[in-house]
Design a protein around this motif. Sequence first.
Motif, PDB file in Angstrom:
ATOM      1  N   GLY A 165       0.809  -1.211   0.000  1.00  0.00           N
ATOM      2  CA  GLY A 165       0.000   0.000   0.000  1.00  0.00           C
ATOM      3  C   GLY A 165       0.841   1.258   0.000  1.00  0.00           C
ATOM      4  O   GLY A 165       1.987   1.254  -0.469  1.00  0.00           O
ATOM      5  N   VAL A 166       0.259   2.334   0.536  1.00  0.00           N
ATOM      6  CA  VAL A 166       0.904   3.650   0.527  1.00  0.00           C
ATOM      7  C   VAL A 166       1.392   4.010   1.928  1.00  0.00           C
ATOM      8  O   VAL A 166       0.848   3.557   2.928  1.00  0.00           O
ATOM      9  N   THR A 167       2.418   4.845   1.962  1.00  0.00           N
ATOM     10  CA  THR A 167       3.005   5.258   3.229  1.00  0.00           C
ATOM     11  C   THR A 167       3.329   6.750   3.201  1.00  0.00           C
ATOM     12  O   THR A 167       3.565   7.336   2.136  1.00  0.00           O
ATOM     13  N   ALA A 168       3.335   7.355   4.380  1.00  0.00           N
ATOM     14  CA  ALA A 168       3.782   8.743   4.545  1.00  0.00           C
ATOM     15  C   ALA A 168       4.392   8.860   5.941  1.00  0.00           C
ATOM     16  O   ALA A 168       3.876   8.282   6.898  1.00  0.00           O
ATOM     17  N   CYS A 169       5.497   9.594   6.032  1.00  0.00           N
ATOM     18  CA  CYS A 169       6.212   9.747   7.300  1.00  0.00           C
ATOM     19  C   CYS A 169       6.820  11.143   7.394  1.00  0.00           C
ATOM     20  O   CYS A 169       7.079  11.788   6.373  1.00  0.00           O
TER      21      CYS A 169
END
Length: 194
Positions: A165-169
């Motif tokens: 899936g998608v990630t953001a940090c």
Amino acid sequence: MSAFNLDDLTWLNPPLASELRNGHLHVKTALKSDFWQRTYYGFQPDNGHFLHRSWTGDFTLEATFRGAYQMLYDQAGLMIRKDETCWMKCGIEFTDGAKHFSVVVTRGHSDWSAFRIEHDFDLISVRVTRNGDALFIQYRTDAMTDWRMARLAYFPPDFSDLSVGVTACSPQREGFQAEFTDLRLGPPLSREIH
């Protein structure tokens, strides 16, 4: 461009805020969120935001997104994950005052490769194709017509049941904002890399 679909997706470490608006997923990151294992820095954060679903076997995963990159290590992109010790994340990471295409492959310890994208862009599409023991990672900005190879990485073939899936940090702050316009997942497109 197709809309983002939340069907069958689950958060690992939900962000500070997320909402579906006009078919796009908007994410606001929590304080000092990241994924990393040991190498060079010694720390092991596993609190980054990852919106995922399960997948078995080979696949192609693709997303298009933009971000308000401002602080060191602000990042958004795709993630393939077995567990906290075996995963890959790739996409845009803000470092040295510029957007870099970044890939981190982790098998017990993380390694990081990054290169600056010299031209200006708003949206970027990132694609990961898994075939057997390899992840083929590509990107294309809205200023480009062709997909470009970023990396061909080893990933253990015995790991068949994965989260994708998608990630953001945002390892240095809270409130980094990313917008994902779509997410596509299906059988691998091809084994061709040239």
